[in-house]
Design an enzyme around this catalytic site. Structure first.
Site, PDB file in Angstrom:
ATOM      1  N   GLU A 118      25.995  53.455  21.584  1.00  0.00           N
ATOM      2  CA  GLU A 118      26.989  54.503  21.317  1.00  0.00           C
ATOM      3  C   GLU A 118      27.887  54.087  20.160  1.00  0.00           C
ATOM      4  O   GLU A 118      27.983  52.896  19.828  1.00  0.00           O
ATOM      5  CB  GLU A 118      27.857  54.730  22.569  1.00  0.00           C
ATOM      6  CG  GLU A 118      27.498  55.983  23.358  1.00  0.00           C
ATOM      7  CD  GLU A 118      27.894  57.279  22.673  1.00  0.00           C
ATOM      8  OE1 GLU A 118      28.024  57.321  21.425  1.00  0.00           O
ATOM      9  OE2 GLU A 118      28.071  58.278  23.389  1.00  0.00           O
ATOM     10  N   ASP A 174      35.537  56.341  24.752  1.00  0.00           N
ATOM     11  CA  ASP A 174      36.940  56.727  24.849  1.00  0.00           C
ATOM     12  C   ASP A 174      37.287  56.835  26.343  1.00  0.00           C
ATOM     13  O   ASP A 174      37.545  55.833  26.991  1.00  0.00           O
ATOM     14  CB  ASP A 174      37.129  58.032  24.068  1.00  0.00           C
ATOM     15  CG  ASP A 174      38.579  58.398  23.867  1.00  0.00           C
ATOM     16  OD1 ASP A 174      39.435  57.859  24.591  1.00  0.00           O
ATOM     17  OD2 ASP A 174      38.883  59.224  22.993  1.00  0.00           O
TER      18      ASP A 174
HETATM   19  P1  XMP Z   1      34.530  60.014  25.920  1.00  0.00           P
HETATM   20  O1  XMP Z   1      35.969  60.388  26.133  1.00  0.00           O
HETATM   21  O2  XMP Z   1      33.582  60.906  26.625  1.00  0.00           O
HETATM   22  O3  XMP Z   1      34.369  60.286  24.379  1.00  0.00           O
HETATM   23  O4  XMP Z   1      34.288  58.530  26.143  1.00  0.00           O
HETATM   24  C1  XMP Z   1      33.306  59.867  23.672  1.00  0.00           C
HETATM   25  C2  XMP Z   1      33.060  60.815  22.543  1.00  0.00           C
HETATM   26  O5  XMP Z   1      34.270  61.356  21.996  1.00  0.00           O
HETATM   27  C3  XMP Z   1      34.281  61.273  20.606  1.00  0.00           C
HETATM   28  N1  XMP Z   1      35.410  60.415  20.185  1.00  0.00           N
HETATM   29  C4  XMP Z   1      35.766  60.163  18.937  1.00  0.00           C
HETATM   30  N2  XMP Z   1      35.223  60.570  17.771  1.00  0.00           N
HETATM   31  N3  XMP Z   1      36.882  59.352  16.605  1.00  0.00           N
HETATM   32  C5  XMP Z   1      35.787  60.157  16.612  1.00  0.00           C
HETATM   33  O6  XMP Z   1      35.319  60.491  15.532  1.00  0.00           O
HETATM   34  C6  XMP Z   1      37.465  58.904  17.722  1.00  0.00           C
HETATM   35  O7  XMP Z   1      38.453  58.173  17.654  1.00  0.00           O
HETATM   36  C7  XMP Z   1      36.875  59.338  18.960  1.00  0.00           C
HETATM   37  N4  XMP Z   1      37.184  59.088  20.242  1.00  0.00           N
HETATM   38  C8  XMP Z   1      36.262  59.771  20.974  1.00  0.00           C
HETATM   39  C9  XMP Z   1      32.939  60.724  20.223  1.00  0.00           C
HETATM   40  O8  XMP Z   1      32.108  61.799  19.873  1.00  0.00           O
HETATM   41  C10 XMP Z   1      32.405  60.043  21.436  1.00  0.00           C
HETATM   42  O9  XMP Z   1      31.004  60.095  21.572  1.00  0.00           O
END
Ligand code: XMP
Ligand code: MG
Length: 179
Positions: A103, A107
C-alpha cells in the site's frame, strides 16, 4: 528536490526526499528477502497509489517475488445488501500462498481492513502488510503492518504515487500540505 509544489488550489512543501525514500526501500527489500526467500511470495500492490512504491521495491527484491495489482471498489449491491466491497484484478489463486499487500499509505486503516477481509477468504498461508507510509495516530486497523517505510504525523501528503484529486502522483518525493 523541487521546492514548493502547487496542485489545484493547494500548496505542498518537501517532506521526504527521493534519496531518503530510496534508501529506506532498500532496507525494506532486505527485510522482505530475509522473511520470504524460498517461500514463493506473492505481492499484491493496491492501485493506484502503490504503483511507484511497488515498482521501486521490486527492483531490489531477491526473493523471486510475484506481483499482481489489485483495486478495491465499492458499489451498491442488489436489494438489501447495501455497500459491497470487491477486489478487482485478482487472477492468481491465493490458497496456501504467502501474500504481502503493498500500500502507499495507511491512515485510519479502514481500507486495509476491507482488503484483509477480502483476501483472508482466499485462504492464503500468510498475509502481511507493507506500506510506504503509516499515520500511527489515526491507524485503527485490526492488523498491525509489519513493513513500514515511514511513520508520519496526521497530515495530508502527496507525491510518490499519492494524489490530491488525482494529481501529484508523478512526484518522486513526498510533499506535505502547507496550512
Ligand atoms: P484509510 O483511512 O482507509 O485510508 O487507511 C487509506 C486511503 O486514504 C487515502 N489517504 C491519503 N491520500 N494523502 C493522500 O494522497 C494522504 O495523506 C492520505 N491519507 C489517506 C489513500 O488513498 C489511502 O489508500
Ligand atoms: Mg487517493
Amino acid at each position: 528536490m523541487r521546492s514548493v509544489v502547487h496542485i489545484h488550489d493547494l500548496s505542498f512543501a518537501p517532506f521526504i526526499s527521493e534519496t531518503t525514500i530510496q534508501t529506506r526501500i532498500q532496507e525494506l527489500a532486505s527485510q522482505l528477502d530475509a522473511d520470504y526467500i524460498g517461500k514463493d511470495p506473492l505481492f499484491l500492490a493496491v492501485l493506484n497509489g502503490a504503483f511507484m512504491f511497488a515498482a521501486d521495491l521490486f527492483k531490489h527484491l531477491k526473493c523471486q517475488p510475484e506481483l499482481s495489482f489489485v483495486k478495491v471498489s465499492s458499489y451498491v449491491g442488489t436489494k438489501s445488501s447495501g455497500r459491497v466491497d470487491e477486489l478487482i484484478g485478482l487472477q492468481t489463486s491465493l490458497k496456501n500462498r504467502h501474500v504481502i499487500v503493498i500500500e502507499d499509505i495507511l491512515d485510519t486503516g479502514v481500507t486495509m481492513d476491507k482488503i484483509f477481509t477480502l483476501l483472508e477468504s482466499e485462504q492464503p498461508a500468510s498475509l502481511s502488510i507493507c506500506s510506504m507510509l503509516l499515520k500511527p495516530n489515526s491507524y485503527k486497523g485490526k492488523h498491525q503492518p509489519k513493513y513500514i517505510g515511514f511513520e508520519i504525523e496526521d497530515q495530508f501528503v502527496v507525491g510518490y504515487g499519492l494524489d490530491y484529486k488525482e494529481h501529484g502522483r508523478e512526484l518522486p518525493a513526498v510533499y506535505q500540505l502547507i496550512k
